[in-house]
Write a protein that holds these residues in place. Structure first.
Motif, PDB file in Angstrom:
ATOM      1  N   SER B  93     -28.952 -24.289  16.900  1.00  0.00           N
ATOM      2  CA  SER B  93     -27.773 -23.673  17.509  1.00  0.00           C
ATOM      3  C   SER B  93     -28.014 -23.270  18.956  1.00  0.00           C
ATOM      4  CB  SER B  93     -27.388 -22.409  16.739  1.00  0.00           C
ATOM      5  OG  SER B  93     -26.817 -22.743  15.518  1.00  0.00           O
ATOM      6  N   ASN B  94     -29.157 -22.653  19.183  1.00  0.00           N
ATOM      7  CA  ASN B  94     -29.461 -22.158  20.520  1.00  0.00           C
ATOM      8  C   ASN B  94     -29.556 -23.308  21.533  1.00  0.00           C
ATOM      9  OD1 ASN B  94     -30.470 -19.946  22.352  1.00  0.00           O
ATOM     10  ND2 ASN B  94     -32.239 -21.336  22.410  1.00  0.00           N
ATOM     11  N   TYR B  97     -26.067 -24.807  22.139  1.00  0.00           N
ATOM     12  CA  TYR B  97     -25.246 -23.900  22.944  1.00  0.00           C
ATOM     13  C   TYR B  97     -25.601 -24.033  24.425  1.00  0.00           C
ATOM     14  CZ  TYR B  97     -23.614 -19.566  25.073  1.00  0.00           C
ATOM     15  OH  TYR B  97     -23.025 -18.660  25.920  1.00  0.00           O
ATOM     16  N   PHE B 121     -23.273 -29.375  15.275  1.00  0.00           N
ATOM     17  CA  PHE B 121     -23.403 -27.997  15.756  1.00  0.00           C
ATOM     18  C   PHE B 121     -22.142 -27.618  16.547  1.00  0.00           C
ATOM     19  CE2 PHE B 121     -27.926 -29.068  15.228  1.00  0.00           C
ATOM     20  CZ  PHE B 121     -28.415 -27.933  14.604  1.00  0.00           C
ATOM     21  N   GLU B 123     -19.678 -25.523  16.205  1.00  0.00           N
ATOM     22  CA  GLU B 123     -19.284 -24.137  16.489  1.00  0.00           C
ATOM     23  C   GLU B 123     -20.036 -23.615  17.717  1.00  0.00           C
ATOM     24  OE1 GLU B 123     -19.353 -22.885  12.020  1.00  0.00           O
ATOM     25  OE2 GLU B 123     -17.863 -21.640  13.046  1.00  0.00           O
ATOM     26  N   ASP B 124     -21.253 -24.098  17.906  1.00  0.00           N
ATOM     27  CA  ASP B 124     -22.021 -23.698  19.095  1.00  0.00           C
ATOM     28  C   ASP B 124     -21.435 -24.345  20.351  1.00  0.00           C
ATOM     29  OD1 ASP B 124     -24.072 -22.185  17.609  1.00  0.00           O
ATOM     30  OD2 ASP B 124     -24.449 -24.172  16.744  1.00  0.00           O
ATOM     31  N   ARG B 127     -18.289 -22.383  21.171  1.00  0.00           N
ATOM     32  CA  ARG B 127     -18.618 -21.086  21.775  1.00  0.00           C
ATOM     33  C   ARG B 127     -18.922 -21.252  23.273  1.00  0.00           C
ATOM     34  NH1 ARG B 127     -23.664 -18.175  21.112  1.00  0.00           N
ATOM     35  NH2 ARG B 127     -24.363 -19.934  19.850  1.00  0.00           N
TER      36      ARG B 127
END
Lengths: 429, 429
Positions: B93-94, B97, B121, B123-124, B127
């Motif tokens: 995720s990181n 993102y 991924f 949703e990342d 965001r």
């Protein structure tokens, strides 16, 4: 000048970090990990910056910036006959001077410090180049498409005058090359007159269009029973180091001639695609061991002077032409754009960040998104940069461009004069 | 905001000079020669500036900035198997993102405000896009190359969750598209499961790779007795508006299917050349009346997000593919990059500087050498710009980037986190 804490793209196209680089006058005098024990004028903090060799444009027609975007969407024939040639008929010293100055400005901001130029009004070109602080190999292009007696060609006298009065002036910034425009725009008598002249002066470079289009290549074979490369070699024009521009249709035999004669090919990938001339198989040039540099060709058929773009399109078109994604590497593109271009111009002390070389340098801001992450800096430079990363361009130790500002060129006046000269010509058409 | 004394690139891709343009919130509310009688917050003097529509990237894989320049000079198979796939195995995720945030930064500086993304991924990704202030059509790419039972595919649940929770959020900045990765990475059961889902929800866009390589195109015919386009139409996946990415090898019949189904082709000229996949004959697409937009594909195969470069390479490669220097015009490239891209993303109130449209705008500095002389502004924009001309990028009325500064993105932190996430993954390999 002293750069400190700077990253340096070295001769292997890898990065040395936290370096000191010092210049004295036009020359790089120190590169090392330790601070040199010398007095310097300006000290530049290179944190977050990369220093690399500037670029050498191996084939262009500098004043043709005046025709940027003039007459697109026309066939090659219509474009030349209804736009370019009529416009050129009305060129004068003033227009050529300002068109050249505009090219110098665009070149400087994109890191090009030296251009192999082929055009006319060469004294006006030389004047603009000299004042800009940049470098050029200027050639008075010789053509006699209508077969006029070579003894009556005024251009030959212009060429000799230019060589005698400008070659290696401005501390070598200005060099005079000799140029036959091309096989298809001249006759054998003219080619041999030029060959005789270069044999006399020797200390020069031959600059010539070769096999740019399929039509040109095939017509030459019909006319002379030889390819353009073979014909030109036969006339003696390759008896000095030469730049052969384009060579899209050069054969294996042609490449062997280039190899033997020490001819450098100036690839012009953007122009060749834009005019739908073709794509050069650079992997094959490599296989024959022929040197290749990069040219923008004129702005009229490009329509910019941007070596990052030119390197990328060279890489892309080579991969397609060879049907192979690994036909050529980022490092090879960088070498063509720097070291090979400099050598092709007879600038043997340039094209790499190296002690004793001319300080022809560009400094890039590495704190921009397109330069991260850094898996391999050469890849990022050749594929991901656009020119906007350049924060400083230095030619022979002199800062020409810095953070959007020109130190030697009055950009507002240049744009004003270019627009005025262009409108003046358009009114006559 | 009010822009005054500004040049505007209008819907015909010509320039209206000395204009007033006003925005209120996310929308353009006024364009005219007279100053509007309204109160405005910020007033921007547009002297020497050009205002035009921002760009819409019709095909990309946003987080793959993390793999910029990673593993060049490898065959496609080696590149995927020894570099890209192993790297992707360690994504989290990181990393996604921050990779997305880096893409948003690079996009913003080059005038791209909205990206049709296909990855995981999601949703990342959403965001990062939300926080950046830019727009995206995000799709959770569905593949089952090993033929797993479609009922067991966790990715389908992710896709539905994404659609239900993110579609048309952030005032429509984020849209959720549905994506089958490609014919060659899925089976018919999976394709039909997606077709069933889009038939249910209707309000979405299908995003899919089609005929990128000759091998893919021909293998599909062997497998299904149909081209990828015919097969995908047959599964029902084109029953909503669709973006078909690449289509290098689309046949005349395929183009008729696209025309009938309202499919937009996302051209990816740089990526197709870099991977030596081929060059799309855009003149033929035009002939069939099929809409075409432009995509960058991922940074891993580009290696940048620069729509000026992408437009130019699209023009160049189309001329070569059609063996015709007038195959396509600057105006057509600009339309593909703006209006057609916006429409393909279901953003019908965007892609042109027009009253009532979303204020997705870029402002260019016209006092730069590469924009002079101005014989034709559309030609200069499509052929001579590099992206460095952009001094402001606005998305839904919000300034995202201005004079080298990011207003919504912490660029230093983004670069730091991208380098850290990349190194963390490389240590595991």
């Amino acid at each position: 000048m002293l750069f400190k804490n700077i990253s340096v793209l070295n001769e292997n196209f890898t990065v040395d970090e936290n370096m000191y680089v010092a210049t004295d006058g036009a020359v790089i005098i120190y590169i090392g990990k330790e601070a040199p024990q010398l007095d310097y004028g300006r000290v530049i903090d290179g944190s977050g910056k990369l220093l690399m060799s500037a670029f050498y444009n191996a084939h262009t027609h500098t004043p043709m910036t005046l025709m940027r975007g003039y007459g697109e969407n026309l066939s090659l024939e219509d474009w030349l006959n209804t736009r370019i040639f009529p416009f050129e008929d009305h060129l004068d010293s003033n227009a050529v001077y300002w068109g050249t100055m505009l090219s110098m400005a665009e070149s400087a901001k994109n890191g090009i410090v030296s251009s192999s130029d082929m055009y006319y009004f060469c004294e006006d070109i030389a004047r603009a180049v000299e004042e800009s602080g940049l470098k050029a190999n200027i050639s008075r292009s010789i053509a006699n498409p209508f077969g006029a007696d070579v003894k009556t060609l005024a251009s030959l006298d212009e060429m000799k005058h230019l060589y005698e009065n400008y070659h290696n002036t401005c501390d070598g910034r200005i060099k005079i090359d000799i140029s036959l425009h091309a096989e298809y725009t001249s006759n054998r008598e003219t080619a041999e007159a030029l060959a005789e002249y270069i044999n006399l002066i020797k200390n020069t470079i031959m600059h010539i269009h070769v096999s740019e289009t399929k039509f040109e290549h095939e017509e030459c074979i019909k006319r002379h029973g030889m390819t353009p490369a073979a014909y030109l070699a036969d006339t003696g024009l390759f008896n000095v180091p030469a730049i052969a521009a384009h060579c899209v249709y050069a054969t294996d035999d042609d490449l062997e001639i280039f190899k033997e004669k020490g001819v450098t090919i100036a690839l012009n990938p953007v122009s060749n695609m834009k005019l739908a001339s073709g794509m050069t198989n650079v992997a094959n040039i490599k296989k024959h061991g022929v040197a290749f540099a990069i040219g923008t060709d004129s702005v009229a058929s490009n329509n910019s002077l941007n070596f990052f773009e030119e390197m990328k399109v060279m890489l892309l078109s080579s991969k397609i032409a060879n049907n192979n994604p690994i036909a050529i590497s980022a490092e090879e593109a960088l070498e063509a754009a720097t070291l090979t271009g400099a050598k092709a111009q007879g600038r043997n002390d340039a094209g790499a960040v190296k002690t004793g070389n001319r300080a022809d340098l560009i400094m890039l801001d590495m704190t921009v998104p397109q330069l991260h992450p850094v898996h391999n800096m050469a890849n990022n430079l050749a594929y991901s940069c656009s020119g906007s990363e350049i924060v400083m361009t230095i030619c022979d130790g002199q800062v020409i461009y810095e953070n959007g500002e020109y130190k030697t060129i009055d950009i507002e006046k240049t744009i004003f004069e270019v627009e005025a000269a262009t409108k003046k010509i358009l009114r006559k058409l």
